[in-house]
Scaffold this motif. Structure first.
Motif, PDB file in Angstrom:
ATOM      1  N   VAL A 141       0.842  -1.202   0.000  1.00 27.68           N
ATOM      2  CA  VAL A 141       0.000   0.000   0.000  1.00 27.68           C
ATOM      3  C   VAL A 141       0.875   1.250   0.000  1.00 27.68           C
ATOM      4  O   VAL A 141       0.649   2.197  -0.766  1.00 27.68           O
ATOM      5  N   VAL A 142       1.927   1.219   0.838  1.00 27.23           N
ATOM      6  CA  VAL A 142       2.813   2.390   0.914  1.00 27.23           C
ATOM      7  C   VAL A 142       3.483   2.638  -0.437  1.00 27.23           C
ATOM      8  O   VAL A 142       3.528   3.762  -0.933  1.00 27.23           O
ATOM      9  N   VAL A 143       4.000   1.557  -1.040  1.00 24.17           N
ATOM     10  CA  VAL A 143       4.667   1.712  -2.336  1.00 24.17           C
ATOM     11  C   VAL A 143       3.704   2.299  -3.367  1.00 24.17           C
ATOM     12  O   VAL A 143       4.042   3.222  -4.120  1.00 24.17           O
ATOM     13  N   ALA A 144       2.463   1.778  -3.392  1.00 30.52           N
ATOM     14  CA  ALA A 144       1.484   2.288  -4.355  1.00 30.52           C
ATOM     15  C   ALA A 144       1.211   3.766  -4.108  1.00 30.52           C
ATOM     16  O   ALA A 144       1.124   4.561  -5.059  1.00 30.52           O
ATOM     17  N   LEU A 145       1.094   4.141  -2.831  1.00 34.47           N
ATOM     18  CA  LEU A 145       0.817   5.554  -2.529  1.00 34.47           C
ATOM     19  C   LEU A 145       1.974   6.445  -2.979  1.00 34.47           C
ATOM     20  O   LEU A 145       1.756   7.516  -3.543  1.00 34.47           O
ATOM     21  N   VAL A 146       3.198   5.971  -2.739  1.00 30.59           N
ATOM     22  CA  VAL A 146       4.360   6.773  -3.149  1.00 30.59           C
ATOM     23  C   VAL A 146       4.383   6.927  -4.667  1.00 30.59           C
ATOM     24  O   VAL A 146       4.580   8.028  -5.209  1.00 30.59           O
ATOM     25  N   LYS A 147       4.134   5.821  -5.376  1.00 28.40           N
ATOM     26  CA  LYS A 147       4.118   5.892  -6.846  1.00 28.40           C
ATOM     27  C   LYS A 147       3.055   6.870  -7.322  1.00 28.40           C
ATOM     28  O   LYS A 147       3.298   7.709  -8.207  1.00 28.40           O
ATOM     29  N   ALA A 148       1.866   6.760  -6.732  1.00 27.68           N
ATOM     30  CA  ALA A 148       0.781   7.638  -7.160  1.00 27.68           C
ATOM     31  C   ALA A 148       1.131   9.094  -6.895  1.00 27.68           C
ATOM     32  O   ALA A 148       0.866   9.979  -7.724  1.00 27.68           O
ATOM     33  N   ALA A 149       1.769   9.341  -5.738  1.00 23.28           N
ATOM     34  CA  ALA A 149       2.120  10.716  -5.404  1.00 23.28           C
ATOM     35  C   ALA A 149       3.153  11.260  -6.388  1.00 23.28           C
ATOM     36  O   ALA A 149       3.067  12.408  -6.838  1.00 23.28           O
ATOM     37  N   LEU A 150       4.133  10.421  -6.750  1.00 17.42           N
ATOM     38  CA  LEU A 150       5.154  10.854  -7.714  1.00 17.42           C
ATOM     39  C   LEU A 150       4.501  11.219  -9.050  1.00 17.42           C
ATOM     40  O   LEU A 150       4.805  12.262  -9.640  1.00 17.42           O
ATOM     41  N   VAL A 151       3.619  10.336  -9.527  1.00 11.43           N
ATOM     42  CA  VAL A 151       2.970  10.617 -10.818  1.00 11.43           C
ATOM     43  C   VAL A 151       2.110  11.870 -10.716  1.00 11.43           C
ATOM     44  O   VAL A 151       2.141  12.746 -11.583  1.00 11.43           O
ATOM     45  N   ALA A 152       1.345  11.985  -9.614  1.00  8.85           N
ATOM     46  CA  ALA A 152       0.433  13.130  -9.481  1.00  8.85           C
ATOM     47  C   ALA A 152       1.211  14.438  -9.452  1.00  8.85           C
ATOM     48  O   ALA A 152       0.784  15.439 -10.028  1.00  8.85           O
ATOM     49  N   TYR A 153       2.372  14.427  -8.794  1.00 12.74           N
ATOM     50  CA  TYR A 153       3.094  15.690  -8.679  1.00 12.74           C
ATOM     51  C   TYR A 153       3.939  15.977  -9.911  1.00 12.74           C
ATOM     52  O   TYR A 153       3.841  17.048 -10.511  1.00 12.74           O
ATOM     53  N   TYR A 154       4.758  15.017 -10.315  1.00  9.71           N
ATOM     54  CA  TYR A 154       5.738  15.334 -11.368  1.00  9.71           C
ATOM     55  C   TYR A 154       5.202  15.136 -12.775  1.00  9.71           C
ATOM     56  O   TYR A 154       5.628  15.831 -13.700  1.00  9.71           O
ATOM     57  N   TYR A 155       4.285  14.170 -12.977  1.00 10.46           N
ATOM     58  CA  TYR A 155       3.770  13.953 -14.329  1.00 10.46           C
ATOM     59  C   TYR A 155       2.448  14.698 -14.547  1.00 10.46           C
ATOM     60  O   TYR A 155       2.204  15.238 -15.617  1.00 10.46           O
ATOM     61  N   MET A 156       1.583  14.699 -13.520  1.00  7.75           N
ATOM     62  CA  MET A 156       0.293  15.375 -13.685  1.00  7.75           C
ATOM     63  C   MET A 156       0.369  16.820 -13.197  1.00  7.75           C
ATOM     64  O   MET A 156      -0.594  17.567 -13.308  1.00  7.75           O
ATOM     65  N   HIS A 157       1.507  17.191 -12.666  1.00  9.65           N
ATOM     66  CA  HIS A 157       1.746  18.516 -12.068  1.00  9.65           C
ATOM     67  C   HIS A 157       0.485  19.136 -11.453  1.00  9.65           C
ATOM     68  O   HIS A 157      -0.020  20.151 -11.906  1.00  9.65           O
ATOM     69  N   VAL A 158       0.062  18.476 -10.388  1.00 11.47           N
ATOM     70  CA  VAL A 158      -1.148  18.931  -9.694  1.00 11.47           C
ATOM     71  C   VAL A 158      -0.954  20.332  -9.118  1.00 11.47           C
ATOM     72  O   VAL A 158      -1.911  21.094  -8.965  1.00 11.47           O
ATOM     73  N   TYR A 159       0.331  20.702  -8.866  1.00 10.72           N
ATOM     74  CA  TYR A 159       0.586  22.027  -8.274  1.00 10.72           C
ATOM     75  C   TYR A 159       0.159  23.148  -9.199  1.00 10.72           C
ATOM     76  O   TYR A 159      -0.026  24.273  -8.761  1.00 10.72           O
ATOM     77  N   LYS A 160      -0.007  22.849 -10.490  1.00  7.84           N
ATOM     78  CA  LYS A 160      -0.405  23.914 -11.419  1.00  7.84           C
ATOM     79  C   LYS A 160      -1.795  24.473 -11.088  1.00  7.84           C
ATOM     80  O   LYS A 160      -2.160  25.543 -11.570  1.00  7.84           O
ATOM     81  N   LEU A 161      -2.563  23.714 -10.293  1.00 14.49           N
ATOM     82  CA  LEU A 161      -3.871  24.232  -9.883  1.00 14.49           C
ATOM     83  C   LEU A 161      -3.705  25.527  -9.097  1.00 14.49           C
ATOM     84  O   LEU A 161      -4.631  26.330  -9.006  1.00 14.49           O
ATOM     85  N   ASN A 162      -2.519  25.712  -8.518  1.00 12.59           N
ATOM     86  CA  ASN A 162      -2.292  26.902  -7.698  1.00 12.59           C
ATOM     87  C   ASN A 162      -1.767  28.087  -8.482  1.00 12.59           C
ATOM     88  O   ASN A 162      -1.599  29.168  -7.929  1.00 12.59           O
ATOM     89  N   LEU A 163      -1.457  27.875  -9.779  1.00 16.81           N
ATOM     90  CA  LEU A 163      -0.904  28.975 -10.571  1.00 16.81           C
ATOM     91  C   LEU A 163      -1.863  30.155 -10.584  1.00 16.81           C
ATOM     92  O   LEU A 163      -3.062  29.995 -10.770  1.00 16.81           O
ATOM     93  N   GLU A 164      -1.303  31.337 -10.405  1.00 14.73           N
ATOM     94  CA  GLU A 164      -2.127  32.552 -10.465  1.00 14.73           C
ATOM     95  C   GLU A 164      -1.907  33.205 -11.817  1.00 14.73           C
ATOM     96  O   GLU A 164      -0.797  33.220 -12.342  1.00 14.73           O
ATOM     97  N   SER A 165      -2.964  33.734 -12.408  1.00 17.71           N
ATOM     98  CA  SER A 165      -2.765  34.570 -13.599  1.00 17.71           C
ATOM     99  C   SER A 165      -3.638  35.796 -13.438  1.00 17.71           C
ATOM    100  O   SER A 165      -4.777  35.708 -13.006  1.00 17.71           O
ATOM    101  N   GLU A 166      -3.082  36.938 -13.777  1.00 16.61           N
ATOM    102  CA  GLU A 166      -3.737  38.200 -13.432  1.00 16.61           C
ATOM    103  C   GLU A 166      -4.928  38.496 -14.349  1.00 16.61           C
ATOM    104  O   GLU A 166      -6.002  38.839 -13.902  1.00 16.61           O
ATOM    105  N   GLU A 167      -4.700  38.360 -15.664  1.00 21.86           N
ATOM    106  CA  GLU A 167      -5.720  38.776 -16.621  1.00 21.86           C
ATOM    107  C   GLU A 167      -6.863  37.766 -16.676  1.00 21.86           C
ATOM    108  O   GLU A 167      -6.664  36.614 -17.036  1.00 21.86           O
ATOM    109  N   VAL A 168      -8.084  38.214 -16.355  1.00 22.49           N
ATOM    110  CA  VAL A 168      -9.204  37.286 -16.267  1.00 22.49           C
ATOM    111  C   VAL A 168      -9.589  36.741 -17.640  1.00 22.49           C
ATOM    112  O   VAL A 168     -10.044  35.616 -17.763  1.00 22.49           O
ATOM    113  N   GLU A 169      -9.391  37.529 -18.692  1.00 22.26           N
ATOM    114  CA  GLU A 169      -9.794  37.064 -20.020  1.00 22.26           C
ATOM    115  C   GLU A 169      -8.675  36.333 -20.755  1.00 22.26           C
ATOM    116  O   GLU A 169      -8.833  35.942 -21.896  1.00 22.26           O
TER     117      GLU A 169
END
Lengths: 697, 254
Positions: free
Chosen positions: B42-70
């Protein structure tokens, strides 16, 4: 200009199309089964298909919804014939089934019909263009007048009204079903749904079961669509967005609900099903083909709910007006977020549980077949993981409407804004942990009961917060009682009754006595009427002028309220009384020796009075659209932004964007403002609001 | 910001993450066949999933800010949120299937060829690596590189799909594990079937972005490629959990 009203053309074609379909079905049935089934399923299925399609053809011509329905009919037939052909080629022994096609053929056909509908109605055409690398304009121009409501529109206000109208149609259908079986229940013994009664391959008691099951699910789908209707119409207006975040997805979410509704009606004619809306195996693993239509209908409607929720969340997170911080969001928006979180995630589980039964029926995969190691209780876990939180999907927006409207008609700030905002999320989150309280009597592991009892009782805490807020808001206010406010007050009273009858069901010892009795039915109707139906009516009476520029008749609105509320209370008190005395739910007949005849007769009369009151609402609704009193200004004297611009709402909402400068519900406080429009050099008109002289402390 | 990072280091990161994932997959397999520790798997699977989610799916991009609304960036941000909401919703289907498997099978598993399972898993994992590489290259302005890598992803993805449907399923059913043979078979075909359906839809998305990408549609506005890639990796994440659940955990039963 047409000479006759299109509705009359539609009804004429409905009769003609229905007759032709009936004839075709009868003929095909004769070919396959070598006997004439005048009240059989096949003739009825074809009649239903062609009648509905012809009606819309008469009203609207061959475009929009009509094209979708034609595609659905053709898709269903092609899909079913495809599977039938394959079965014939591989030399299967059962090429045809009791309802013309075999069960796999009907299932594949229904699925193909579903997909064909969305292509036919044209809701995916923009996506198809994107796939081909073509760009499409942000918005299409809608046709003027009523016609835009019958084809794909990307405007959230049009889609909101489409949702609401579909919900009202389904309420009428589900209500009619209830009237039929309520009539049968008026007396003990079987009166007209007898064992010699034969319709759609069902005997009277079977037909009763089908109607009872369909009443449940059609009302539930209707509620989901009603919730989506209000959220779609109101949420972008409240947050100051020009539309939803994903207008095409929004339209798609609405349009898949139409074939879903057709599938649910197909369940009625294709042999029905007798499981109730819960569809528990093992019974659902052997019910007629109608069961599969029910599964597919719910599955399709579920997608509507899921995609609509994703849209609401994205809209609120990304498209709010300047200054609308989390603690200045209208309560209704908070409620919409909470409800969307549940609908987005949990809905998948009801879809999955139904899929598993479908596969068990089609491929013999023994998920719930105890003889092969399956576990029927597993179905109940998967099913209730959605279906309990689902009731919060139904009621949270309604409770949001109560909190939203109450300060307007009390002219006082909403008491405890932050607590009320958080209580919606609280109910949603606690709601994920309570599902097994439906299963105390199911034979699940006993140690699971106690935690689920306590988590269920915990729901009373955030719900109580809302009640305290409402009472404290009412306290000392200048209460006005136009129709919307009447329904808000009615909602509070009825939901209180629903809430108070909940904890007895949550307590294990009592629940073992109350399980599957009419007490549950009474409790459930109280919560849903108080949490959804009353607020839904309140919302319609309240926002109707925003959508049409006219208001609904106060007199008929009040009559609707005063007829419906006492009748409803009599009905549910009656249900709870006979339930406590031992009346089982979901049964066509009861022992005369139980002495419930009088109670049931009173309930049936009350049911009819509710039916009449809703009929009054429908007449008022349709009449007021064109003949109602003009109401283009801020008739409720609301602080909310959508009432600061003229009605009906302009196509692209706010020509001048607004900025949030204050608290949303500071009614009655002098010099307090919620929103400000930058009016320099624009054509924007602000309606003067009545001066608020009195200061509250 | 992503743009300020060294282009080569982004490509290098993809390689490093792939090496980690491959190592963990091998480790998982060894753990399973040697001492079968469920918590470790279970731990190994969680670590793998976390690696893919962060580095391949770049989930952190959800936090990107952009100023211009349009702006395109802002709209892409909204679309990104919508996609992740959909993935959250979809993961409830797979979580439900997992709950079904745990309830029906407990610490037993369907009797399957574990090496075949490792093989298809490796194919899907490698496809994720090429998907990430293709997406990164497009970001760096290398359209040709994007097209080649996406094509490789497609071929590997198709290989996985056919491997499951045309090799794995017939092999299992020849050994008596059919959809109707018992709950083990039912769980196996339902879970792999639902996953294969998602792989299939992912392949369609890959074809779409490949065809439009070839015409240069995504040279500037490349969010659709990101979306297809994130979806592809999501399907991989699902398999990260399904693979041990079906092939590794517990004792084999028919």
């Amino acid at each position: 200009m047409r000479k006759t009203h299109p509705v009359w053309t539609g009804i004429l074609l409905l009769v003609i199309g229905g007759t032709i379909g009936y004839g075709i079905g009868l003929g095909l049935d004769l070919l396959v089964s070598h006997s004439l089934n005048f009240n059989g399923s096949v003739a009825a299925a074809f009649a239903l298909f062609l009648a509905v399609t012809s009606f819309f053809f008469g009203v609207y011509g061959y475009r929009g919804i009509t094209r979708g329905l034609v595609f659905q009919v053709i898709g269903t037939l092609v899909g079913a014939l495809f599977v039938t052909g394959i079965r014939a080629l591989v030399g299967s022994t059962t090429i045809f089934g009791p309802f013309l096609f075999s069960e796999p053929a009907w299932v594949f056909g229904a699925l193909a019909g579903d997909v064909s509908f969305v292509f036919g109605v044209g809701v995916v055409s923009d996506w198809v263009k994107w796939v081909r690398g073509l760009d499409t304009p942000e918005h299409h121009e809608d046709e003027p007048g009523w016609e835009k409501y019958f084809s794909v529109s990307l405007d959230h206000k049009v889609i909101g009204i489409q949702y609401t109208m579909t919900a009202l149609v389904l309420i009428a259908v589900g209500g009619t079903f209830a009237m039929i079986f309520r009539t049968e229940l008026a007396q003990s013994q079987l009166q007209f749904l007898t064992t010699t009664f034969k319709l759609f391959n069902q005997t009277g008691p079977q037909f009763y079961n089908t109607l009872m099951s369909l009443h449940g699910i059609i009302m539930i789908v209707s509620i989901l669509l009603g919730v989506s209707g209000i959220m779609n119409y109101v949420v972008p207006l409240l947050v100051g967005a020009h539309d939803m975040a994903f207008p095409r997805l929004n339209a798609f979410a609405f349009w898949v609900a139409v074939p879903a509704s057709v599938l649910l009606l197909m369940a009625l004619v294709l042999g029905g099903f007798d499981t109730g809306w819960t569809g528990y195996p093992p019974l659902s693993a052997r019910a007629p083909v109608g069961m599969q239509m029910f599964f597919l209908g719910v599955f399709t409607a579920g997608w509507s709910s899921i995609l609509g929720s994703a849209n609401v969340i994205a809209t609120v997170l990304r498209m709010r007006a300047k200054g609308m911080s989390a603690m200045r969001l209208p309560i209704f928006v908070w409620a919409s977020i909470a409800t969307s979180i549940i609908a987005l995630t949990a809905t998948q589980l009801i879809g999955l549980s139904f899929q598993l039964v479908m596969f068990q029926r089609l491929l013999g995969m023994p998920f719930f077949d105890a003889a092969k190691g399956g576990n029927p209780v597993l179905f109940q876990h998967l099913f209730w993981f959605y279906s309990h939180p689902a009731v919060y999907v139904f009621v949270l927006p309604g409770l949001g409407v109560i909190s939203e409207l109450l300060p307007v008609f009390v002219r006082k700030p909403l008491f405890g804004y932050r607590w009320v905002a958080m209580s919606s999320l609280g109910i949603a989150l606690v709601g994920f942990t309570v599902w097994a309280h439906h299963m105390f009597a199911s034979g699940m592991n006993e140690y699971l009961r106690v935690p689920f009892m306590y988590s269920t009782l915990l729901v009373a805490v955030p719900t109580g917060v809302k009640f305290f807020s409402w009472v404290a808001t009412l306290w000392g206010g200048k209460i006005e009682t136009p129709t919307p406010m009447l329904f808000v007050l009615g909602a509070i009273v009825v939901f209180l009754l629903g809430g108070l009858t909940g904890p007895p069901n949550a307590a294990i010892a009592l629940d073992l006595h109350l399980t599957d009795t009419y007490f549950i039915v009474g409790h459930f109707h109280d919560t849903i009427f108080g949490g959804f139906v009353f607020p839904f009516f309140a919302a319609i009476y309240y926002w109707f002028p925003k959508a049409t520029g006219r208001r609904m008749s106060e007199f008929w609105g009040k009559l609707h309220f005063w007829l419906m509320t006492p009748s409803f209370l009599v009905l549910t008190f009656g249900m709870m009384r006979v339930g406590l005395l031992g009346m089982r739910r979901r049964i066509v007949d009861y022992d005369p020796a139980l002495g419930f005849d009088t109670a049931h007769l009173i309930m049936t009369i009350a049911g009819y009075l509710i039916f009449i009151s809703v009929l009054i609402f429908f007449i008022n609704f349709f009449y007021s659209m064109t003949h109602g009193e003009k109401a283009e200004g801020n008739i409720w004297n609301s602080r909310s932004p959508e009432w600061q611009v003229p009605s009906p709402m302009p196509v692209h909402n706010y020509e001048v964007p607004f900025v949030v400068v204050g608290e949303p519900y500071d009614y009655g406080l002098a010099d307090s403002k919620y929103v400000e429009f930058s009016t320099n050099g624009s054509k924007h008109v602000e309606f003067p609001t009545a001066p608020e002289v009195e200061k509250h402390h | 910001m992503v743009h300020t990072q060294d282009k080569k280091s982004m490509l290098g990161q993809g390689v490093v993450i792939f090496v980690y994932l491959a190592f963990l997959t091998g480790l998982e397999f060894l753990v399973a066949i040697s001492f079968d520790s469920v918590p470790l798997l279970v731990v190994v699977a969680l670590v793998k999933a976390a690696l893919v989610a962060y580095y391949y799916m770049h989930v952190y991009k959800l936090n990107l800010e952009s100023e211009e609304v349009e702006s395109y960036d802002y709209k892409s941000g909204t679309n990104r949120l919508g996609l992740w909401l959909f993935l959250v919703s979809d993961s409830f289907v797979f979580a439900g299937l997992m709950a079904m498997r745990i309830n029906l099978l407990g610490l037993t598993r369907p009797e399957l060829n574990q090496f075949l399972g490792l093989g298809v898993t490796a194919v899907l994992l490698i496809s994720s690596f090429f998907m990430n590489r293709g997406e990164t290259l497009l970001h760096n302005g290398d359209r040709q590189g994007f097209l080649w890598n996406t094509a490789v992803t497609f071929v590997l993805g198709l290989g996985f799909l056919l491997g499951v449907v045309l090799i794995e399923w017939p092999t299992a059913s020849a050994e008596g594990l059919t959809p109707s043979s018992g709950v083990a078979g039912a769980a196996f075909y339902m879970m792999t079937g639902m996953h294969a359906f998602h792989v299939f839809t992912g392949l369609i998305l890959l074809v779409i972005v490949w065809l439009n990408g070839r015409r240069g549609l995504y040279d500037a506005k490349n969010y659709p490629v990101e979306a297809a890639a994130v979806y592809w990796h999501f399907v991989d994440v699902v398999w990260i959990f399904f693979y041990p659940a079906l092939y590794l955990i517990g004792t084999a039963v028919k």
